[in-house]
Write an enzyme that holds these catalytic residues in place. Structure first.
Site, short mmCIF file in Angstrom:
data_model
loop_
_atom_site.label_atom_id
_atom_site.label_comp_id
_atom_site.label_asym_id
_atom_site.label_seq_id
_atom_site.Cartn_x
_atom_site.Cartn_y
_atom_site.Cartn_z
N GLY A 272 2.94 -6.12 -10.97
CA GLY A 272 1.90 -5.35 -9.92
C GLY A 272 1.06 -4.72 -10.89
N GLY B 125 0.77 0.35 -11.92
CA GLY B 125 0.80 -0.65 -13.03
C GLY B 125 -0.03 -0.58 -13.99
NE ARG C 79 -1.81 11.21 5.97
CZ ARG C 79 -2.17 10.49 5.09
NH1 ARG C 79 -1.28 9.61 4.50
NH2 ARG C 79 -3.33 11.18 4.36
C1 FAD Z 1 -6.18 2.62 3.52
C2 FAD Z 1 -5.19 3.40 2.65
C3 FAD Z 1 -5.58 4.50 2.26
C4 FAD Z 1 -5.08 5.34 1.47
N1 FAD Z 1 -5.67 6.71 1.01
C5 FAD Z 1 -4.93 7.20 0.08
C6 FAD Z 1 -5.43 8.45 -0.32
O1 FAD Z 1 -6.64 9.06 -0.02
N2 FAD Z 1 -4.90 9.53 -1.02
C7 FAD Z 1 -3.40 8.89 -1.63
O2 FAD Z 1 -3.21 9.62 -2.40
N3 FAD Z 1 -3.12 7.71 -1.35
C8 FAD Z 1 -3.91 6.88 -0.38
N4 FAD Z 1 -3.21 5.77 0.10
C9 FAD Z 1 -1.61 5.18 -0.60
C10 FAD Z 1 -2.17 4.67 -2.04
O3 FAD Z 1 -3.33 4.07 -2.07
C11 FAD Z 1 -0.91 3.97 -2.55
O4 FAD Z 1 0.27 4.65 -2.27
C12 FAD Z 1 -1.05 3.74 -3.89
O5 FAD Z 1 -2.27 3.07 -4.22
C13 FAD Z 1 -0.04 2.58 -4.35
O6 FAD Z 1 -0.41 2.09 -5.66
P1 FAD Z 1 0.75 1.20 -6.44
O7 FAD Z 1 0.16 1.03 -7.94
O8 FAD Z 1 2.07 1.59 -6.21
O9 FAD Z 1 0.41 -0.15 -5.46
P2 FAD Z 1 -0.43 -1.00 -5.21
O10 FAD Z 1 -2.03 -0.34 -5.50
O11 FAD Z 1 -0.20 -1.48 -3.59
O12 FAD Z 1 -0.37 -2.20 -6.07
C14 FAD Z 1 0.69 -3.27 -5.89
C15 FAD Z 1 0.43 -4.69 -6.67
O13 FAD Z 1 1.59 -5.11 -6.76
C16 FAD Z 1 1.41 -6.50 -6.54
N5 FAD Z 1 2.55 -7.14 -6.02
C17 FAD Z 1 2.89 -7.08 -4.72
N6 FAD Z 1 4.06 -7.76 -4.72
C18 FAD Z 1 4.32 -8.62 -5.62
C19 FAD Z 1 5.01 -9.56 -6.29
N7 FAD Z 1 5.97 -10.03 -5.43
N8 FAD Z 1 4.90 -10.29 -7.23
C20 FAD Z 1 3.94 -9.81 -8.14
N9 FAD Z 1 2.97 -8.74 -7.94
C21 FAD Z 1 3.36 -8.46 -6.67
C22 FAD Z 1 0.06 -6.45 -5.90
O14 FAD Z 1 -0.46 -7.65 -5.83
C23 FAD Z 1 -0.62 -5.42 -6.50
O15 FAD Z 1 -1.16 -5.64 -7.79
C24 FAD Z 1 -3.75 4.97 0.88
C25 FAD Z 1 -3.15 3.68 1.43
C26 FAD Z 1 -3.99 2.99 2.21
C27 FAD Z 1 -3.51 1.70 2.58
#
Ligand code: FAD
Length: 543
Positions: free
Chosen positions: A7, A12, A281
């Site tokens: 990820g 990540g 929310r």
């Molecule tokens: C529309 C929206 C608005 C938001 N606004 C806010 C905000 O204003 N403030 C806030 O705090 N939070 C906000 N959030 C929540 C926040 O964006 C997310 O919780 C956070 O960005 C998650 O980051 P992450 O690195 O955990 O995952 P992600 O950014 O979701 O990254 C996941 C990664 O894993 C990869 N992946 C998934 N499955 C697999 C697999 N099987 N094999 C290999 N790779 C895989 C994906 O391709 C991606 O690269 C928002 C969410 C959304 C949807």
């Protein structure tokens, strides 16, 4: 020492950059570039209490709001760690090029988000996620240039290499070669985001499908608090997904209303007073669900400059997807699945119950308890990535890798068998049924009978899962990911059924009150197709 990260969203990348900066060679695997991760969608901002702020906000206030928002299921030690590192993270992000919006005094300004006692959300217009991702991508590139970070694109997680409770890397599916490969590493960090695809259309990315969490569950990792799924009250429907109307719109003063005989009823303000539109929310989503009318969000009374400067993305989304000019007209909004408080159970250092297997960001369950406050997930994505990286950097390399060729061979044979299957159940047909079940049974309001029926449906889909036809028109990943997604869905329904109370984002019409006998996190483990629930009364992961 080698680290493997699955990820490449904010969590990540935060881990990768921190590991590489400490001399640890890191491979980052994802199907798409970071610019396509869900992290870029984050609009509203990131929470932090910065010294000398003009509201008298303190770290203690942030801790107290976060614990209260999570109905006291986010562990206190964890939340304390998160909130007390907010300032350091904001300064770090600035130092790598994130430009936060400034006020008239030219200093970064803050906006209010739901459930917060003070304004503590730092933002970059309404594209905070994009700005943070860009800054981290640039930072990662420095290490890619000297070979400390290697990106593996068009690759997906298949399974973890685990032997005797210790993880040694992962098997990945390479879309280019259409092959499974074993990638050995001293440490594996999962950063795969939430579980949107279980529900079909949500505000989030369909790349986040929960497969990795489901597969690790089947391989022995425990899952935690799956029943807590956050519905965001304001989204608009489009052909592909639901587009989020950021909470920033209400933070800037936007008002929710419905029409009753042509008259506007500002139902949240009528019931909860001046801050009604900024209640948490879950509460707003339930009120919208219960009011029985179409609901609108009005920002048209704000001056045009505020809309252009502070809500440009909201303005663009409404215009582009629905032809609505928010400077003139209200936005028709509906609640949508938005964030998953539950996920892989991790200790304070973000290690799971399997040694050397870590989870960070939204795929890990840690800080948000029964409900997440807006702005806290970007903070936790950053913080968890840094915590896991620092933990790994402080450890020494684990002995020699065991021979896992037998395991790899089994996975290859099983994949080949499923691809050759000739049943009459196309994968996407079953995936559609799965998302129907999840939306119907795990909505804003739940009850025992409906959850039980949902569990039976999942049982049926699993019984035909082995016979699912490989459809050559869909990606191989979509075929092999289905069974683990079904188990994750089953575990989520089971966890929601066993919590016979209402708390945070989990609302039961047959148990409407919060019951202090349930004041614990739910842990769930996989046992040969069965799901074992363990009430975490001992707070076993808070160490
Ligand atoms: C529309 C929206 C608005 C938001 N606004 C806010 C905000 O204003 N403030 C806030 O705090 N939070 C906000 N959030 C929540 C926040 O964006 C997310 O919780 C956070 O960005 C998650 O980051 P992450 O690195 O955990 O995952 P992600 O950014 O979701 O990254 C996941 C990664 O894993 C990869 N992946 C998934 N499955 C697999 C697999 N099987 N094999 C290999 N790779 C895989 C994906 O391709 C991606 O690269 C928002 C969410 C959304 C949807």
């Amino acid at each position: 020492m080698e680290a493997l990260i699955i990820g490449s969203g904010i969590s990540g990348m935060a881990a990768a950059v921190r590991l590489a900066g400490q001399g640890i060679h890191t491979t980052m695997v994802s199907p798409c570039p970071s610019e396509r991760s869900e992290s870029v969608m984050a609009a509203g901002g990131i929470n932090a209490t910065v010294t000398g702020n003009d509201e008298g906000d303190t770290v203690e206030d942030h801790i107290s709001d976060t614990l209260k928002g999570g109905c006291f299921l986010g562990g206190e030690k964890a939340v304390r760690g998160l909130c007390s590192h907010g300032e350091e993270i904001i300064h770090y992000l600035e130092s790598i090029g994130t430009v936060f919006s400034v006020g008239s005094d030219n200093k970064p300004t803050r906006r209010a988000f739901g459930g917060q006692s003070k304004k503590r959300t730092y933002f970059c217009g309404s594209s905070t996620g994009k700005q943070i991702v860009s800054a981290l991508v640039m930072e990662a590139r420095r290490y890619e240039a000297n070979g400390m970070i290697v990106r593996r694109l068009r690759c997906s997680f298949h399974s973890a290499l685990i032997k005797d409770g210790v993880c040694y890397g992962a098997v990945i599916f390479n879309e280019n070669t259409v092959h499974l490969e074993a990638v050995y590493a001293d440490f594996l960090i999962m950063a795969t985001g939430g579980q949107n695809a279980l529900f079909g259309k949500t505000t989030g990315s369909n790349l986040c499908d929960g497969y990795a969490a489901g597969r690790l569950f089947m391989q022995g990792a425990e899952l935690k608090n799956l029943e807590f799924i956050q519905y965001h009250p304001t989204s608009i429907e489009t052909a592909q997904k639901r587009m989020l109307i950021s909470e920033a719109a209400r933070g800037e003063g936007g008002r929710l209303f419905y029409l009753d005989n042509g008259e506007r009823v500002y139902f949240m303000e009528e019931k909860y007073g001046e801050r009604g539109n900024l209640m948490t929310r879950d509460l707003i989503s339930r009120e919208m669900n219960a009011c029985g009318h179409d609901v609108f969000l009005d920002v048209s009374f704000l001056d045009g400059e505020t809309i252009d400067r502070r809500l440009p993305e909201v303005r663009d989304i409404c215009l582009k997807y629905r032809g609505i000019d928010i400077k003139k007209d209200p936005i028709p909004v509906e609640p949508s699945v938005h964030f998953f408080m539950g996920g892989l159970a991790v200790h304070l250092n973000h290690e799971t119950c399997i040694r050397n297997l870590f989870a960070v960001g939204e795929c890990a369950a840690m800080y948000h308890g029964a409900n997440r406050l807006g702005g806290n997930s970007l903070l936790s994505a950053m913080y968890s990535g840094l915590v896991a990286a620092d933990e790994i950097a402080g450890r020494s390399s684990y002995v020699r890798f065991p021979d896992m060729t037998k395991f790899l061979g089994e996975q290859r044979r099983s994949l080949r068998k499923s691809l050759d299957s000739k049943s009459s159940f196309p994968v996407y047909y079953v995936r559609d049924m799965l998302s129907d079940t999840m939306n119907t049974r795990l909505g804003i309001v739940r009850d025992e009978k409906s959850l039980d029926e949902g569990l039976n449906s999942i049982g049926f889909y699993l019984s035909i899962a082995e016979k699912i036809r490989y459809d050559k028109t869909v990606p191989v990943y979509a075929n092999y990911s289905l069974e683990a997604m079904l188990h994750l869905a089953g575990a989520t329904l089971k966890a929601a059924m066993e919590r016979r109370e209402s708390r945070g984002a989990h609302y039961r019409s047959d148990h409407e009150k919060t019951d202090e006998r349930y004041a614990y996190a739910t842990l769930i483990s996989y046992d040969s197709g069965d799901y074992r629930i363990r009430p975490d009364k001992e707070k076993s992961y808070e160490s």
